[in-house]
Structure formats: structure tokens, C-alpha cells
Design an enzyme around this catalytic site. Structure first.
Site, PDB file in Angstrom:
ATOM      1  N   GLY A  53       0.769  -1.238   0.000  1.00 44.38           N
ATOM      2  CA  GLY A  53       0.000   0.000   0.000  1.00 44.38           C
ATOM      3  C   GLY A  53       0.797   1.283   0.000  1.00 44.38           C
ATOM      4  O   GLY A  53       0.202   2.371   0.006  1.00 44.38           O
ATOM      5  N   GLU A  95       4.535  -6.010   1.739  1.00 47.57           N
ATOM      6  CA  GLU A  95       4.127  -6.447   0.382  1.00 47.57           C
ATOM      7  C   GLU A  95       3.872  -5.296  -0.573  1.00 47.57           C
ATOM      8  O   GLU A  95       2.743  -5.084  -1.022  1.00 47.57           O
ATOM      9  CB  GLU A  95       2.804  -7.219   0.480  1.00 47.57           C
ATOM     10  CG  GLU A  95       2.772  -8.376   1.395  1.00 47.57           C
ATOM     11  CD  GLU A  95       1.332  -8.829   1.673  1.00 47.57           C
ATOM     12  OE1 GLU A  95       0.369  -8.113   1.333  1.00 47.57           O
ATOM     13  OE2 GLU A  95       1.191  -9.910   2.239  1.00 47.57           O
ATOM     14  N   GLY A 102       3.634  -3.274  -4.024  1.00 45.51           N
ATOM     15  CA  GLY A 102       3.551  -3.504  -5.463  1.00 45.51           C
ATOM     16  C   GLY A 102       3.918  -2.206  -6.171  1.00 45.51           C
ATOM     17  O   GLY A 102       4.985  -2.051  -6.755  1.00 45.51           O
ATOM     18  N   ARG A 103       3.012  -1.227  -6.007  1.00 45.96           N
ATOM     19  CA  ARG A 103       3.165   0.057  -6.688  1.00 45.96           C
ATOM     20  C   ARG A 103       4.524   0.719  -6.425  1.00 45.96           C
ATOM     21  O   ARG A 103       5.129   1.272  -7.328  1.00 45.96           O
ATOM     22  CB  ARG A 103       2.050   0.982  -6.182  1.00 45.96           C
ATOM     23  CG  ARG A 103       1.898   2.272  -6.928  1.00 45.96           C
ATOM     24  CD  ARG A 103       0.863   3.175  -6.224  1.00 45.96           C
ATOM     25  NE  ARG A 103      -0.274   2.470  -5.721  1.00 45.96           N
ATOM     26  CZ  ARG A 103      -1.433   2.344  -6.379  1.00 45.96           C
ATOM     27  NH1 ARG A 103      -1.589   2.927  -7.540  1.00 45.96           N
ATOM     28  NH2 ARG A 103      -2.434   1.680  -5.851  1.00 45.96           N
ATOM     29  N   CYS A 130     -14.682   3.197 -27.932  1.00 44.68           N
ATOM     30  CA  CYS A 130     -16.014   3.712 -28.211  1.00 44.68           C
ATOM     31  C   CYS A 130     -16.779   3.949 -26.909  1.00 44.68           C
ATOM     32  O   CYS A 130     -17.804   3.322 -26.645  1.00 44.68           O
ATOM     33  CB  CYS A 130     -16.732   2.718 -29.105  1.00 44.68           C
ATOM     34  SG  CYS A 130     -18.172   3.402 -29.838  1.00 44.68           S
ATOM     35  N   GLU A 131     -16.231   4.811 -26.057  1.00 42.87           N
ATOM     36  CA  GLU A 131     -16.896   5.202 -24.799  1.00 42.87           C
ATOM     37  C   GLU A 131     -16.479   6.628 -24.482  1.00 42.87           C
ATOM     38  O   GLU A 131     -15.289   6.946 -24.544  1.00 42.87           O
ATOM     39  CB  GLU A 131     -16.441   4.307 -23.626  1.00 42.87           C
ATOM     40  CG  GLU A 131     -16.984   2.927 -23.697  1.00 42.87           C
ATOM     41  CD  GLU A 131     -17.322   2.332 -22.334  1.00 42.87           C
ATOM     42  OE1 GLU A 131     -17.528   3.082 -21.364  1.00 42.87           O
ATOM     43  OE2 GLU A 131     -17.372   1.105 -22.275  1.00 42.87           O
TER      44      GLU A 131
HETATM   45  N1  LLP Z   1      -1.046  -6.821  -0.412  1.00 44.18           N
HETATM   46  C1  LLP Z   1      -2.380  -6.985  -0.545  1.00 44.18           C
HETATM   47  C2  LLP Z   1      -3.072  -7.955   0.295  1.00 44.18           C
HETATM   48  C3  LLP Z   1      -3.089  -6.219  -1.488  1.00 44.18           C
HETATM   49  O1  LLP Z   1      -4.401  -6.369  -1.597  1.00 44.18           O
HETATM   50  C4  LLP Z   1      -2.399  -5.280  -2.295  1.00 44.18           C
HETATM   51  C5  LLP Z   1      -3.116  -4.502  -3.303  1.00 44.18           C
HETATM   52  C6  LLP Z   1      -1.007  -5.154  -2.127  1.00 44.18           C
HETATM   53  C7  LLP Z   1      -0.371  -5.932  -1.179  1.00 44.18           C
HETATM   54  C8  LLP Z   1      -0.182  -4.206  -2.926  1.00 44.18           C
HETATM   55  O2  LLP Z   1      -0.620  -2.902  -2.838  1.00 44.18           O
HETATM   56  P1  LLP Z   1       0.321  -1.715  -3.383  1.00 44.18           P
HETATM   57  O3  LLP Z   1       1.597  -1.738  -2.613  1.00 44.18           O
HETATM   58  O4  LLP Z   1       0.576  -1.956  -4.833  1.00 44.18           O
HETATM   59  O5  LLP Z   1      -0.483  -0.495  -3.165  1.00 44.18           O
HETATM   60  N2  LLP Z   1      -5.673  -1.350  -8.987  1.00 44.18           N
HETATM   61  C9  LLP Z   1      -5.501  -0.362  -7.944  1.00 44.18           C
HETATM   62  C10 LLP Z   1      -4.778  -0.935  -6.763  1.00 44.18           C
HETATM   63  C11 LLP Z   1      -5.407  -2.184  -6.181  1.00 44.18           C
HETATM   64  C12 LLP Z   1      -4.578  -2.765  -5.090  1.00 44.18           C
HETATM   65  C13 LLP Z   1      -5.107  -4.062  -4.634  1.00 44.18           C
HETATM   66  N3  LLP Z   1      -4.344  -4.657  -3.587  1.00 44.18           N
HETATM   67  C14 LLP Z   1      -4.800   0.857  -8.524  1.00 44.18           C
HETATM   68  O6  LLP Z   1      -4.524   0.900  -9.722  1.00 44.18           O
HETATM   69  O7  LLP Z   1      -4.547   1.822  -7.800  1.00 44.18           O
END
Ligand code: LLP
Length: 408
Positions: A221, A262, A264-265, A332-333
Site C-alpha cells: 500500500g 508487500e 507492489g506500486r 467507443c466510450e
Molecule cells: N497486499 C495486498 C493484500 C493487497 O491487496 C495489495 C493490493 C497489495 C499488497 C499491494 O498494494 P500496493 O503496494 O501496490 O499499493 N488497482 C488499484 C490498486 C489495487 C490494489 C489491490 N491490492 C490501482 O490501480 O490503484
């Protein structure tokens, strides 16, 4: 001036690989990893990259080479992680509404399962008694850049609610499940250190009620700046606070637990760019539209969450003339608009735009390609990575024939 990504001109990339094109800066990914590692000095830290953010096999391999583990949410991501060379013990599975088949896949492959519901805990226990598991807790607080991305609190579908922990323990006992880890993830896109630490406090407090924990997983997150005025999260401060918290927990718990995080982003978000070509310009009584050869089928964030992504004219970077334009996709939106400010469509001030210029949509490395689709029966873009001066294609552009697969 031509805009460059990791010293390569975007116009050359567009010429060599075509558009639309996802471009990743491999060196930037490594820097992001280093920054995070350096900020948390706790020795028993394990960073599990949340591969839903970007699940290209080659990106996963690069991340593995840099010593990270993997956070997965589907059996497909487990499959992908194993293909990328992660050892089963480096992978954790935090599924939601998991099927028996998915549980079986993880158990067979010796991947740690993190369970987020009382019902599923009971189901899992009846199928695989005497196992070691983790449980996901909803700490009753949430945060995130958009309602869709808040995963804690009473409105969220995730986790075992904090007031149901005793029940979870009872079920674990019934099936002789050993709860070796607890996990919480309150949301995505958090730029505020305090919210993060508040959730960590709650989870550490709950952790004291368990006897056999080896793992505390504080989720992902960590946000990145998307707007020019966004301040990046103070990663050093966050890291120092996390380290402090876990060390004082250990003292009380009388054990050195493993700390998982954890992101991601944070790892891939600012390392990715979507390149698209200008194919149209149009005036209406309200707006100047610029049309590009991509759409929300390639980057859905502006459409799904009203997310802001900076857009640069890569072919005419830093020109004297600027214009206010609404950048529209080719779907087309009418919601297929890339220029969003505070969730609403709004023109951006961009360097003067000409036919066939290459626009660069910034910060598209996370939840870009991984959320793409074939809507309007369009092919998904190719992906390339630039690392140490070398450009490599890591996914071919789809062909229309690929889209027919399974229907012939
Ligand atoms: N761990 C769990 C249990 C999660 O559900 C998520 C993200 C992460 C880690 C990684 O989160 P991050 O570090 O990437 O924020 N599609 C959306 C984001 C959805 C995130 C879902 N879960 C967007 O484009 O902002």
C-alpha cells in the site's frame, strides 16, 4: 527536445517497437527496491513484491534477482512466480474467495496460505487439518487513494474482522491448524506514514494474543506521487518507525519474528510509461481534444478511479508553446479520457501537440498492463525494458489472431 527514458529517446522506442508501448526502466525498479531495503533496517525483513501490480515474467525475474519474495492473490500468480524462479517458501498466497482447487494448488506447491475469512478457515481446516497457515485480519481501519482501494474497515470485503479473532482461533484449534503468521493490508496508495503505523500498531497488538507466530505481515500500500504537487512518502521515516515498532514488539513477545511487507506500486509504479501516438485533434465548444492510439483498455486507472497520470509530449518536450488539452483514447466510450484532475476529466497543460507526436503517460508501471484488456477487440501493447543501456522486448504486441484463440 525529445523526452528520454533511462537515456533512450521515446521517439526511437516508438519507431523501433511501435505504439502503444509499455516501457519500463529496469534501473529505476532496482533503485526503488534499494530505497525500501535501506529504509527498513530490521534484519529479519522479507519484502514480498505484490505481483498483481505488474506481472510480466521478466519483471518478476528482475525483482527476484534483487532478493525479493512474492505476494500472490491467485493460483495463476503462484504459477507465474514459480515459473519466474521463486522458491515456494518465498511466495505467500493471500487469495480472496478462494476455491478448493486454488487451495489444493497452493498446498501441492508448498506455498504459504493466508486466509481472510472464518468460513474459508473452516473450509481449509476440514480439507487440510494439521497445516501451518497465516490469517489476514481486518484491523477496523482503512486507507487508500480511492474507495475501491481501501481494504480495511467495516465496508471492506477483506480479512477476518478484528472482533472475530477468538472464533478464528477456535476453528484453528478444531483442525489443529497452526497460525504461524498474521497479516493486514489496509489499502493502496497511502502517502501518510502515520496511517500505516497506526494499522501496524493494531496488528502488533493483536499479534500478542497468538502463541506461535513466526511472521508478521504488514501488507503493502505504500503510495507514490502521481500529481506534480504530491509529496513522496518519507520512506526513511516510515522504515525507521516500522523497525522501531517491530523491535519493541519482539521484546515483549520474546522472539525475533519475520517481518513481511508487500509493496507492489512502490516497486514498479514510477518505473513504467505508456507511449501512445497522436492520431487526431478536435475542438468542441468546451474542449480541445487530442486523440491517441490507446485507451482505457491499456491503462484503466483514470477511468476506474479517476486517477491522475502526468502526460508529457515526448516529441516536443519543454517547447515554448503549451496548450490545454483533453487527451482522449480510441475506445467507443465517452469515459475514455486520460486527463483527470481530482477524479474529474479536466484538460492538462502540455507542450504543443502535433499529429504523430508521442505522448508519454507517466507512472504507469503499476496496475497498467496487469489490468489491461481487449475491449473493443484491440490488441494489447508490447512491453520493453531498458536496463544498463540495453533495450529488450519482454512481451510481444498481441496480434488479432491471438484474440481469436479459443473461439475458432
Ligand atoms: N497486499 C495486498 C493484500 C493487497 O491487496 C495489495 C493490493 C497489495 C499488497 C499491494 O498494494 P500496493 O503496494 O501496490 O499499493 N488497482 C488499484 C490498486 C489495487 C490494489 C489491490 N491490492 C490501482 O490501480 O490503484
Amino acid at each position: 527536445m525529445i523526452y528520454t527514458i533511462n537515456n533512450i529517446k521515446v521517439t526511437d522506442l516508438a519507431k523501433d517497437f511501435g505504439t502503444p508501448l509499455y516501457v519500463y526502466d529496469g534501473n529505476r525498479i532496482e533503485e526503488n527496491i534499494k530505497d525500501l531495503k535501506n529504509s527498513i533496517s530490521y534484519p529479519k525483513l522479507s519484502i514480498k513484491y505484490a505481483c498483481k501490480a505488474n506481472s510480466n515474467l521478466h519483471i518478476l525475474k528482475l525483482i527476484k534477482e534483487n532478493g525479493l519474495g512474492l505476494d500472490t492473490v491467485s493460483y495463476g500468480e503462484v504459477f507465474l512466480g514459480l515459473k519466474a524462479g521463486f522458491a515456494p517458501e518465498e511466495i505467500i498466497f493471500t487469495g480472496d474467495n478462494t476455491t478448493e482447487e486454488e487451495f489444493e494448488y497452493c498446498v501441492k506447491n508448498n506455498v504459504m496460505i493466508n486466509i481472510g475469512s472464518i468460513f474459508q478457515l473452516d473450509l481449509f481446516g476440514s480439507l487440510y487439518p494439521n497445516s501451518k497457515i497465516m490469517i489476514r485480519i481486518n484491523p477496523d481501519v482503512g486507507a487508500g487513494h480511492h474507495d475501491h482501494c481501501i481494504t480495511g474497515g467495516p465496508a471492506s470485503k477483506f480479512g477476518i474482522y478484528i472482533d472475530q479473532i477468538d472464533e478464528a482461533k477456535k476453528i484453528a484449534k478444531k483442525y489443529n491448524l497452526k497460525i504461524v503468521g498474521i497479516h493486514s493490508h489496509i489499502g493502496s496508495g497511502i502517502l501518510d506514514v502515520d496511517i500505516f503505523i497506526e494499522a501496524m500498531d493494531i496488528i502488533l497488538n493483536e499479534a500478542k494474543k497468538f502463541d506461535d507466530l513466526d511472521i508478521i505481515d504488514i501488507g503493502g500500500g505504500i503510495g507514490i506521487p502521481y500529481y506534480e504537487h504530491d509529496k513522496p512518502i518519507d520512506i526513511k521515516l516510515l522504515g525507521a518507525k516500522i523497525t522501531n515498532k517491530i523491535e519493541s514488539f519482539n521484546k515483549e513477545y520474546k522472539k525475533e519474528v519475520n517481518l513481511y511487507i508487500e509493496p507492489g506500486r512502490y516497486i514498479v509504479g514510477n518505473a513504467g510509461y505508456l507511449l501512445a501516438e497522436v492520431v487526431n485533434k478536435k475542438k468542441t465548444p468546451l474542449f480541445n481534444f487530442v486523440g491517441i492510439n490507446s485507451g482505457f483498455n491499456h491503462l484503466i486507472r483514470p477511468m476506474a478511479y479517476g486517477s491522475h497520470h502526468r502526460i508529457i509530449n515526448g516529441s516536443n518536450y519543454n517547447s515554448e508553446k503549451k496548450e490545454f488539452v483533453m487527451v482522449a483514447g480510441n475506445l467507443c466510450e465517452s469515459g475514455d479520457i486520460f486527463t483527470k484532475i481530482n477524479g474529474e476529466k479536466e484538460p492538462y497543460k502540455i507542450d504543443e501537440i502535433r499529429y504523430k507526436d508521442i505522448l508519454v503517460i507517466m507512472d504507469a508501471g503499476a496496475y497498467g498492463f496487469s489490468m489491461s484488456s481487449n475491449y473493443n477487440f484491440r490488441e494489447r501493447p508490447a512491453e520493453v525494458i531498458i536496463k544498463d543501456g540495453i533495450v529488450r522486448i519482454i512481451r510481444k504486441r498481441e496480434k488479432l489472431e491471438d484474440l481469436l484463440r479459443g473461439m475458432e
